[in-house]
Design a protein around this motif. Structure first.
Motif, PDB file in Angstrom:
ATOM      1  N   GLY A  47       0.825  -1.201   0.000  1.00 24.77           N
ATOM      2  CA  GLY A  47       0.000   0.000   0.000  1.00 24.77           C
ATOM      3  C   GLY A  47       0.860   1.252   0.000  1.00 24.77           C
ATOM      4  N   SER A  48       2.035   1.178   0.618  1.00 22.43           N
ATOM      5  CA  SER A  48       2.907   2.364   0.688  1.00 22.43           C
ATOM      6  C   SER A  48       3.394   2.785  -0.704  1.00 22.43           C
ATOM      7  CB  SER A  48       4.099   2.107   1.619  1.00 22.43           C
ATOM      8  OG  SER A  48       4.795   0.955   1.227  1.00 22.43           O
ATOM      9  N   VAL A  61      -5.888  -1.123   8.271  1.00 23.51           N
ATOM     10  CA  VAL A  61      -4.801  -0.640   7.404  1.00 23.51           C
ATOM     11  C   VAL A  61      -5.279   0.479   6.483  1.00 23.51           C
ATOM     12  CG1 VAL A  61      -3.611  -2.875   7.441  1.00 23.51           C
ATOM     13  CG2 VAL A  61      -5.135  -2.350   5.544  1.00 23.51           C
ATOM     14  N   ILE A  62      -6.572   0.798   6.556  1.00 23.27           N
ATOM     15  CA  ILE A  62      -7.113   1.801   5.621  1.00 23.27           C
ATOM     16  C   ILE A  62      -8.171   2.655   6.338  1.00 23.27           C
ATOM     17  CG2 ILE A  62      -8.716   0.081   4.609  1.00 23.27           C
ATOM     18  CD1 ILE A  62      -6.913   2.163   2.201  1.00 23.27           C
ATOM     19  N   TYR A 106       0.811  12.049   4.438  1.00 20.20           N
ATOM     20  CA  TYR A 106       2.103  11.578   4.969  1.00 20.20           C
ATOM     21  C   TYR A 106       2.967  10.967   3.864  1.00 20.20           C
ATOM     22  CZ  TYR A 106      -0.462   7.074   5.474  1.00 20.20           C
ATOM     23  OH  TYR A 106      -1.233   5.961   5.256  1.00 20.20           O
ATOM     24  N   GLY A 165      -8.083  -7.900   2.546  1.00 22.44           N
ATOM     25  CA  GLY A 165      -7.748  -8.624   1.319  1.00 22.44           C
ATOM     26  C   GLY A 165      -6.487  -8.128   0.647  1.00 22.44           C
ATOM     27  N   GLY A 166      -5.811  -7.148   1.264  1.00 20.94           N
ATOM     28  CA  GLY A 166      -4.609  -6.588   0.648  1.00 20.94           C
ATOM     29  C   GLY A 166      -3.332  -7.213   1.206  1.00 20.94           C
ATOM     30  N   SER A 167      -2.245  -6.437   1.163  1.00 22.02           N
ATOM     31  CA  SER A 167      -0.926  -6.974   1.531  1.00 22.02           C
ATOM     32  C   SER A 167      -0.867  -7.378   3.003  1.00 22.02           C
ATOM     33  CB  SER A 167       0.149  -5.915   1.255  1.00 22.02           C
ATOM     34  OG  SER A 167       0.135  -5.548  -0.097  1.00 22.02           O
ATOM     35  N   ALA A 168      -0.934  -6.402   3.904  1.00 21.54           N
ATOM     36  CA  ALA A 168      -0.825  -6.713   5.337  1.00 21.54           C
ATOM     37  C   ALA A 168      -2.014  -7.552   5.798  1.00 21.54           C
ATOM     38  CB  ALA A 168      -0.741  -5.420   6.140  1.00 21.54           C
ATOM     39  N   GLY A 169      -3.195  -7.240   5.254  1.00 23.32           N
ATOM     40  CA  GLY A 169      -4.402  -7.949   5.677  1.00 23.32           C
ATOM     41  C   GLY A 169      -4.330  -9.440   5.408  1.00 23.32           C
ATOM     42  N   GLY A 194      -9.511  -3.854   5.485  1.00 26.93           N
ATOM     43  CA  GLY A 194      -8.522  -3.890   4.405  1.00 26.93           C
ATOM     44  C   GLY A 194      -7.841  -5.248   4.386  1.00 26.93           C
ATOM     45  N   GLY A 233      -2.692   2.687   8.845  1.00 27.26           N
ATOM     46  CA  GLY A 233      -2.547   3.656   7.755  1.00 27.26           C
ATOM     47  C   GLY A 233      -3.925   4.142   7.356  1.00 27.26           C
ATOM     48  N   ASP A 275     -13.331  -5.958   3.156  1.00 27.35           N
ATOM     49  CA  ASP A 275     -12.681  -5.461   1.926  1.00 27.35           C
ATOM     50  C   ASP A 275     -13.738  -5.347   0.832  1.00 27.35           C
ATOM     51  OD1 ASP A 275     -10.654  -4.952  -0.186  1.00 27.35           O
ATOM     52  OD2 ASP A 275      -9.248  -5.592   1.351  1.00 27.35           O
ATOM     53  N   TYR A 320      11.300   3.208   2.517  1.00 31.02           N
ATOM     54  CA  TYR A 320      10.297   2.592   1.630  1.00 31.02           C
ATOM     55  C   TYR A 320      10.513   2.931   0.158  1.00 31.02           C
ATOM     56  CZ  TYR A 320       7.888   2.313   6.149  1.00 31.02           C
ATOM     57  OH  TYR A 320       7.581   2.091   7.467  1.00 31.02           O
ATOM     58  N   VAL A 335       4.970   0.790  13.253  1.00 31.65           N
ATOM     59  CA  VAL A 335       5.668  -0.475  12.992  1.00 31.65           C
ATOM     60  C   VAL A 335       7.067  -0.186  12.450  1.00 31.65           C
ATOM     61  CG1 VAL A 335       5.541  -2.676  11.775  1.00 31.65           C
ATOM     62  CG2 VAL A 335       3.434  -1.491  12.409  1.00 31.65           C
TER      63      VAL A 335
HETATM   64  N1  LIG Z   1       2.024   2.307  10.915  1.00 32.72           N
HETATM   65  C1  LIG Z   1       3.202   2.059  10.379  1.00 32.72           C
HETATM   66  O1  LIG Z   1       4.254   2.093  11.033  1.00 32.72           O
HETATM   67  C2  LIG Z   1       3.252   1.657   8.929  1.00 32.72           C
HETATM   68  C3  LIG Z   1       4.396   1.094   8.370  1.00 32.72           C
HETATM   69  C4  LIG Z   1       4.372   0.739   7.031  1.00 32.72           C
HETATM   70  C5  LIG Z   1       3.226   0.940   6.274  1.00 32.72           C
HETATM   71  N2  LIG Z   1       2.140   1.517   6.857  1.00 32.72           N
HETATM   72  C6  LIG Z   1       0.876   1.740   6.142  1.00 32.72           C
HETATM   73  O2  LIG Z   1       0.144   0.534   6.231  1.00 32.72           O
HETATM   74  C7  LIG Z   1      -0.799   0.491   5.187  1.00 32.72           C
HETATM   75  C8  LIG Z   1      -0.577  -0.901   4.648  1.00 32.72           C
HETATM   76  O3  LIG Z   1      -1.475  -1.256   3.738  1.00 32.72           O
HETATM   77  P1  LIG Z   1      -1.292  -2.530   2.809  1.00 32.72           P
HETATM   78  O4  LIG Z   1       0.102  -2.600   2.289  1.00 32.72           O
HETATM   79  O5  LIG Z   1      -1.873  -3.726   3.407  1.00 32.72           O
HETATM   80  O6  LIG Z   1      -2.233  -1.921   1.659  1.00 32.72           O
HETATM   81  P2  LIG Z   1      -2.940  -2.638   0.475  1.00 32.72           P
HETATM   82  O7  LIG Z   1      -2.160  -3.822   0.032  1.00 32.72           O
HETATM   83  O8  LIG Z   1      -3.257  -1.555  -0.506  1.00 32.72           O
HETATM   84  O9  LIG Z   1      -4.287  -3.170   1.127  1.00 32.72           O
HETATM   85  C9  LIG Z   1      -5.324  -2.320   1.535  1.00 32.72           C
HETATM   86  C10 LIG Z   1      -6.631  -3.077   1.332  1.00 32.72           C
HETATM   87  O10 LIG Z   1      -7.707  -2.277   1.836  1.00 32.72           O
HETATM   88  C11 LIG Z   1      -8.769  -2.317   0.876  1.00 32.72           C
HETATM   89  N3  LIG Z   1      -9.628  -1.151   1.018  1.00 32.72           N
HETATM   90  C12 LIG Z   1      -9.638   0.025   0.326  1.00 32.72           C
HETATM   91  N4  LIG Z   1     -10.611   0.837   0.783  1.00 32.72           N
HETATM   92  C13 LIG Z   1     -11.234   0.167   1.778  1.00 32.72           C
HETATM   93  C14 LIG Z   1     -12.301   0.486   2.641  1.00 32.72           C
HETATM   94  N5  LIG Z   1     -12.939   1.661   2.561  1.00 32.72           N
HETATM   95  N6  LIG Z   1     -12.680  -0.426   3.551  1.00 32.72           N
HETATM   96  C15 LIG Z   1     -12.053  -1.633   3.647  1.00 32.72           C
HETATM   97  N7  LIG Z   1     -11.023  -1.991   2.851  1.00 32.72           N
HETATM   98  C16 LIG Z   1     -10.622  -1.107   1.925  1.00 32.72           C
HETATM   99  C17 LIG Z   1      -8.015  -2.318  -0.422  1.00 32.72           C
HETATM  100  O11 LIG Z   1      -8.896  -2.697  -1.450  1.00 32.72           O
HETATM  101  P3  LIG Z   1      -8.816  -1.982  -2.884  1.00 32.72           P
HETATM  102  O12 LIG Z   1      -7.892  -2.851  -3.629  1.00 32.72           O
HETATM  103  O13 LIG Z   1     -10.218  -1.985  -3.347  1.00 32.72           O
HETATM  104  O14 LIG Z   1      -8.294  -0.578  -2.688  1.00 32.72           O
HETATM  105  C18 LIG Z   1      -6.922  -3.341  -0.134  1.00 32.72           C
HETATM  106  O15 LIG Z   1      -7.372  -4.666  -0.302  1.00 32.72           O
HETATM  107  C19 LIG Z   1      -0.443   1.651   4.247  1.00 32.72           C
HETATM  108  O16 LIG Z   1      -1.311   2.739   4.508  1.00 32.72           O
HETATM  109  C20 LIG Z   1       0.975   2.059   4.693  1.00 32.72           C
HETATM  110  O17 LIG Z   1       1.301   3.417   4.530  1.00 32.72           O
HETATM  111  C21 LIG Z   1       2.127   1.866   8.164  1.00 32.72           C
END
Ligand SMILES: NC(=O)c1ccc[n+]([C@@H]2O[C@H](COP(=O)([O-])OP(=O)(O)OC[C@H]3O[C@@H](n4cnc5c(N)ncnc54)[C@H](OP(=O)(O)O)[C@@H]3O)[C@@H](O)[C@H]2O)c1
Length: 323
Positions: free
Chosen positions: A41-42, A216-217, A53, A157-161, A155, A239, A179, A98, A268
């Motif tokens: 997602g990043s 995550v979203i 951010y 169904g995505g990467s972290a999820g 969220g 996120g 998702d 990243y 994290v």
């Molecule tokens: N806190 C920290 O220290 C840290 C560290 C690293 C990263 N992060 C953050 O962590 C997040 C990681 O996300 P990821 O890599 O898992 O992202 P990802 O792979 O994009 O997965 C996000 C999932 O959420 C779904 N989604 C979108 N809108 C939604 C909604 N309204 N309700 C429910 N689900 C929804 C997406 O579906 P679609 O395909 O339909 O969009 C996708 O399946 C990012 O925001 C990143 O910046 C945080």
């Protein structure tokens, strides 16, 4: 070397395959020949420059022209202070900041790298780092999930999820994944007991409460998330929208005092210890890094388009050097 470069925030159309200078490792870095890199997602956020951010490195244009943080490859050269790796070692992990991974070579700190397990392909190893470590922190380390607890992953169904569903099931929780419509069966296949389509239902308004929510979203109000928590339950914002992030920071302590519910950000840090922990579970077959699609380096724009269209289930991996 070849790299996928961008000089302005925008759609995948702003990404171009170009010849650029090879990076040079600092004393505390290794230079890695990248075999595989996965999309998170990043990367999607870094491409469009949203949420806000994602612009911390560069307000008006990207601070670094190459995206891609989760890599697996072979050490080509080690800086003079490197103790743990030497040229030829197969490694994987997160690139600090990243960025830099959508390229034939990248420099990374040894602190966020580990040796690639021999039983894993470079693609499998590249699928793990950021997503796996977020899930490990959210579910096990900070979430401290216990058997029988109810866990909702927003969220999922995505990467972290995709890692988080499996981990929460592994630690005995009853899991709800949220998702889009196209990912409901995928979440069930990972073990989710219940699934919610976010395009049809708002999980904070259906009257159910959870011990842990990993988001995550995030994009709703802190009060909405508190409503969906059991007494003493915990909501982790990983996120999402900056408004929600600020609300969680500012209102979280007050909600805790008045309701006993924990509304927090989950920070994290990139680190080797957690990377090794989640990888051990993968090696033991308890958790599977699910790779939906693989693309060559030249097709990173196509890969990010697939992700942006909401179709990617689990991880999408870029194969830079096969085998
Ligand atoms: N806190 C920290 O220290 C840290 C560290 C690293 C990263 N992060 C953050 O962590 C997040 C990681 O996300 P990821 O890599 O898992 O992202 P990802 O792979 O994009 O997965 C996000 C999932 O959420 C779904 N989604 C979108 N809108 C939604 C909604 N309204 N309700 C429910 N689900 C929804 C997406 O579906 P679609 O395909 O339909 O969009 C996708 O399946 C990012 O925001 C990143 O910046 C945080």
């Amino acid at each position: 070397m070849k790299a996928i470069v961008y000089h302005e925030y925008g759609s995948p159309d702003v990404l171009k395959l170009e010849e650029v200078d090879m990076p040079t490792p600092k004393d505390d870095e290794v230079l890695i020949k990248v075999h595989a890199v996965s999309i998170n997602g990043s990367d999607r956020e870094g491409l469009i420059g949203k949420p806000f951010y994602a612009r911390l490195g560069g307000l008006r244009k990207p601070g670094y022209p190459i995206l891609g943080s989760d890599i697996a490859g072979r050490v080509e050269m080690a800086g003079r202070n490197i103790r743990d790796f030497q040229p030829g070692d197969e490694v994987f992990g997160e690139v600090p900041g990243y960025h830099g991974g959508f390229a034939e070579y990248v420099c990374a700190s040894e602190k966020t790298l580990a040796r690639k397990p021999v039983s894993m392909t470079f693609e499998e190893a590249a699928a793990i780092p950021q997503a796996g470590v977020i899930a490990l922190q959210g579910i096990r380390e900070k979430g401290k999930v216990q058997p029988g607890q109810t866990v909702l992953i927003n969220g999922a169904g995505g990467s972290a999820g995709s890692f988080a569903i499996q981990l929460a099931k592994y630690y005995g929780a009853e899991v709800t994944g949220v998702d889009n419509t196209g990912k409901l069966d995928f979440m069930r296949s990972l073990g989710a007991d219940h699934v919610i389509d976010h395009t049809r239902q708002n999980f904070t308004k259906i009257g159910k409460q959870y011990d842990l929510i990993l988001d995550v979203i995030a994009h709703r109000s802190a009060f909405a998330y508190a409503r969906a928590l059991k007494p003493n339950g915990t909501y982790f914002c990983v996120g999402g929208s900056v408004t929600t992030l600020f609300q969680v920071l500012l209102l979280g302590p007050w909600i805790k005092r008045t309701t006993g519910k924990n509304i927090r950000l989950l920070v994290v840090p990139q680190n080797r210890k957690d990377l090794l922990s989640i990888t051990e579970l993968c090696e033991a077959g308890k958790i599977v890094p699910v790779i939906d699609r693989r693309y060559p380096l030249s097709d990173v724009p196509e890969a990010l388009r697939y992700v942006a269209e909401g179709r990617a289930k689990g991880k999408v991996v870029i194969e830079i050097l096969k085998g």
